[in-house]
Design a protein around this motif. Structure first.
Motif, mmCIF file in Angstrom:
data_model
loop_
_atom_site.group_PDB
_atom_site.id
_atom_site.type_symbol
_atom_site.label_atom_id
_atom_site.label_comp_id
_atom_site.label_asym_id
_atom_site.label_seq_id
_atom_site.Cartn_x
_atom_site.Cartn_y
_atom_site.Cartn_z
ATOM 1 N N HIS A 187 -36.187 0.396 -43.781
ATOM 2 C CA HIS A 187 -36.652 -0.697 -44.641
ATOM 3 C C HIS A 187 -37.324 -1.784 -43.823
ATOM 4 N N LEU A 193 -26.227 -2.689 -50.421
ATOM 5 C CA LEU A 193 -27.442 -3.018 -51.171
ATOM 6 C C LEU A 193 -28.105 -4.263 -50.589
ATOM 7 N N ARG A 232 -29.837 -3.590 -47.329
ATOM 8 C CA ARG A 232 -31.127 -2.902 -47.487
ATOM 9 C C ARG A 232 -32.190 -3.882 -47.947
ATOM 10 N N MET A 233 -31.812 -4.719 -48.920
ATOM 11 C CA MET A 233 -32.799 -5.673 -49.440
ATOM 12 C C MET A 233 -33.197 -6.677 -48.368
ATOM 13 N N ARG A 266 -35.609 -5.341 -45.855
ATOM 14 C CA ARG A 266 -37.008 -5.180 -46.262
ATOM 15 C C ARG A 266 -37.643 -6.503 -46.688
ATOM 16 N N LEU A 267 -36.908 -7.309 -47.451
ATOM 17 C CA LEU A 267 -37.510 -8.532 -47.999
ATOM 18 C C LEU A 267 -37.332 -9.725 -47.075
#
Lengths: 268, 533
Positions: free
Chosen positions: B311, B359, B362-363, B366-367
């Motif tokens: 990610h 979760l 992962r977010m 990437r973000l």
């Protein structure tokens, strides 16, 4: 088994199939829904679109979505994920932790995701829907982004269905595109009832909610006047404004299912 | 310790093959142009740094000159230093000695990989000389001694017992002193380190300052000196070297997964988990890329770590540049904490918390960490300060005192910065308005409740509140509006707020406030702060 018993059983099954045909969205999911104060709450694993006519109704839309999302929390599903693009915060306002309590939502259960663009917002929504611990995803969609087309909404619907979390897309405007959402609502704020002690003070939140697409419980395309109470939504008796589908708890007449003409939940 | 005396010119020559010799870099000092760095050929022709540029040109007519670009050289040297972390995990640049030229490597516990300190020094010097850098080096027990030896008696390994003997005959400049101090000491006839070493300390301090004694003690190991490492130092890492450089991101990620398996096994055997992971990609052209990911809870699961890097690499996008290829990849684990083995399978309770943390990891990878936020209450009654958004990954404990008071109505949405509104017919002195104009649309209020008075916090008088400044009617479009409350930093009257809940004829409920009181010096101004549902 006697003939009579078999006949009865067959008849029961036929009714059930007919029922399923009338309510395709539910047949796919087999979810259950609860009635809350005369308002049927949709079960988990559905994709909702909640439309407001204007952006300045953003408070009402968020309240309606969170009120529904609240009922999905529980068990291993502990979180509601809120998605809003970074640039929209000053435009629409951010969910405010202290104000969530009124909706019976613990501020710790709400996680705010602020992606930079729509592509990442949709990615984050899908990612969150795939998580077993997420109860609902509330995504703010400003305008009519090109990227959120039928395919994208179909992806979200299928993700929601397979993952078991619901997704609420908050949309603004009168324009409706075709989408694969299971349910589409139109929500508008309504003047609140007077409070018992001060006639000039605003009372509890009220909405008028219209189900434009899909079906919840026995209700197809219903219209409700809702008020927020500490137990959740409470439907108000409204005279004349639309028809209250809750009055028709009996199996729907055949004519109605033909009138609905709405077999495929995905076609919008 | 590595010393590259001609690094600046060597680097420029490597970067630009067309650059001729002799080469000199000049800079403007006090209006004059003076040489800042010269290469070997220029030194041979009799030039030295500090010389006037015009003199140098007269001495050597064929001199090539260029203005020195210090930020560029410093950045390049930082990259160059990072690349050396393939030899030792702790690499530092000495900022007080100039940001390029000197490189400190901590070889403790590393040299045996190269076959001893002597062999390591030869290997490091050899590989730099091979690519065209003039380099001197030394290994010693302190940074100060190594610096001295590398500069003045290079290319030897100094055993701790020999430090005194080897340092004593070196010139006084080997102590990293300022030119003024060196001149002063030379003037007194103290020309070698050994002469200063035996002197009475009080007199030296009185005449030359404490820094002389500090440097002396650092060189002889009386005072510890810790170089600041350029890259995070990790105790646990796994690495892989490639005979042929690789370039594709997919290959890198696959390798990251393999390394995550290795590091996961190692952490498991120690009963640990880690929260931050760094992936170092060493390019063949002496640059290092570092990708870092963080995890909300300690983990050692290879699949999860590898996914975080996948990610993270998507966020990298166009920034990823493998150059001529990557020949070493290292995965380092940081922020380790004990992590007991968890039984997975038959009796594992489905714990949603772990899924959620995964979760968020992962977010965030990437973000970005700042895009995944949670609400944290803080103990204040100013609405925009009462709620802070903090990254989920970097969770801090909640303050139990700060939980909001359920008796006070608070909106569902809050504008990060209150927006100015024009109100019509507000009741003086503290009544609600009858209507407002917000974003050029008028609203008529049917109902209103309030006021709820929130006074400014006198103990935070240094901070102004953040408001969207109202635009003056006569200002031109595009003009930056002046910061409206040009008030003193703290003014209890002018910063008191009265909050109202107002409902318009469409049922929309707004949260607005009046800042300031009627009859005050600045007069009140109205703002919209939030929306109820």
């Amino acid at each position: 088994m006697s003939d009579l018993a078999r006949q009865n059983r067959l008849a029961a099954l036929r009714t059930r199939i007919a029922d399923i045909e009338r309510r395709p969205a539910l047949a796919e999911l087999g979810q259950t829904e609860a009635m809350a104060g005369g308002f049927p709450l949709a079960g988990a694993g559905l994709s909702h679109e909640i439309f407001a006519d204007e952006r300045r109704n953003s408070g009402a839309v968020l309240g309606f979505a969170l009120g529904q999302a609240r009922s999905l929390l529980g068990g291993a599903r502990q979180a509601v994920v809120y998605l809003q693009m970074l640039a929209e915060a000053q435009e629409m306002g951010l969910p405010y932790g202290s104000g969530l309590q009124v909706f019976g939502l613990d501020a710790a259960a709400l996680v705010l995701i602020r992606p930079a663009n729509m592509v990442e917002l949709l990615w984050a929504a899908e990612e969150a829907l795939g998580c077993r611990a997420v109860a609902a995803v509330v995504a703010e969609v400003a305008g009519q982004p090109k990227i959120l087309d039928f395919t994208a909404s179909r992806r979200l619907s299928m993700r929601a269905q397979s993952g078991g979390a619901s997704v609420f897309l908050l949309r603004y405007g009168r324009w409706r595109e075709s989408s694969a959402a299971h349910l589409r609502w139109h929500v508008a704020p309504v003047l609140s009832a007077p409070t018992p002690f001060d006639a000039r003070a605003p009372g509890a939140s009220r909405w008028s909610a219209r189900l434009e697409k899909g079906a919840v419980g026995q209700s197809h395309r219903g219209e409700w006047m809702l008020e927020w109470t500490e137990n959740g939504f409470q439907a108000q008796q409204t005279a004349g404004a639309g028809w209250d589908a809750n009055a028709h708890d009996a199996p729907l007449p055949d004519a109605l299912s033909a009138r609905l003409g709405h077999r495929l939940p995905q076609a919008g | 310790m590595l010393y590259l005396p001609d690094w600046a010119t060597d680097y420029l020559k490597r970067a630009d093959r067309g650059l001729g010799t002799p080469l000199a870099l000049y800079e403007r000092i006090k209006g004059g142009m003076r040489l800042a760095a010269v290469d070997r050929e220029a030194v041979a022709a009799g030039l030295s740094p500090g010389q006037n540029l015009a003199d140098a040109r007269a001495l050597v007519p064929s001199l090539h000159t260029r203005q020195i670009d210090r930020p560029l050289l410093e950045a390049a040297f930082a990259d160059f230093a990072d690349w050396h972390s393939n030899a030792s995990p702790l690499v530092a640049v000495l900022p007080d000695q100039g940001l390029f030229g000197d490189l400190v490597l901590d070889v403790t516990g590393v040299s045996h990989l190269f076959g001893g300190e002597e062999a390591m020094l030869r290997a490091l010097l050899g590989r730099l000389a091979g690519i065209g850098y003039r380099v001197q080096g030394a290994v010693a027990s302190t940074v100060g001694a190594a610096w001295a030896v590398a500069h003045f008696a290079p290319n030897q390994v100094v055993a701790p017992a020999d430090t005194e003997a080897i340092l004593a005959p070196l010139p006084i400049g080997a102590l990293r002193l300022s030119p003024l101090q060196i001149a002063g000491l030379n003037g007194m006839g103290l020309k070698q380190v050994g002469q200063v070493r035996g002197r009475e300390r009080k007199a030296l301090q009185a005449r030359f300052g404490l820094s002389l004694l500090t440097r002396l003690d650092q060189a002889f190991g009386m005072l510890e000196e810790r170089p600041v490492p350029r890259l995070p130092v990790a105790e646990r890492y796994a690495e892989r070297r490639f005979a042929d450089p690789i370039g594709l991101m997919d290959d890198v990620l696959m390798c990251a997964h393999d390394l995550a398996v290795q590091i996961g096994l190692r952490l498991e055997s120690e009963g640990l988990g880690a929260q931050s992971f760094h992936l170092f990609l060493y390019r063949v052209d002496h640059k290092v890329m570092c990708l870092s990911v963080n995890s909300a809870r300690a983990t050692r699961e290879p699949a999860h770590i590898a996914r975080l890097f996948a990610h993270r690499s998507e966020r990298l996008g166009g920034d990823y540049d493998a150059g001529f290829g990557i020949d070493t990849i290292r995965l380092a684990a940081g922020s380790v904490s004990p992590l007991d083995a968890v039984q997975v399978g038959a009796f594992a309770a489905p714990d949603g918390a772990q899924d959620l943390d995964r979760l968020y990891d992962r977010m965030a990878s990437r973000l970005g960490t700042l895009a995944v936020l949670r609400t944290k209450f803080s103990n204040t009654h100013i609405p925009e300060r009462a709620v802070q958004l903090e990254p989920v990954i970097a969770r801090t404990p909640d303050d139990p005192q700060a939980a909001p008071d359920p008796g006070r109505p608070r909106p569902l949405r809050l504008l990060p910065m209150p927006e100015p509104i024009a109100v019509t017919a507000a009741q003086v002195p503290d009544g609600p308005p009858a209507g407002m104009i917000w974003r050029r649309v008028g609203y008529q209020f049917i109902k209103a409740s309030g006021p709820e008075r929130l006074a400014a916090e006198w103990w935070r008088s240094g901070q102004r509140l953040q408001l969207v400044p109202p635009v003056k009617p006569d200002s031109k479009p595009g003009e930056v509006p002046p910061y409206l409350p040009q008030l003193p930093r703290f003014d209890p009257e002018a910063q008191t707020r009265d909050y109202f809940i107002a409902e318009d004829d469409g049922g929309r409920r707004f949260w607005l406030f009046r800042q300031g009181l009627y009859g005050g010096a600045a007069g009140p101004s109205w703002y919209l702060h939030g929306f109820f549902s």
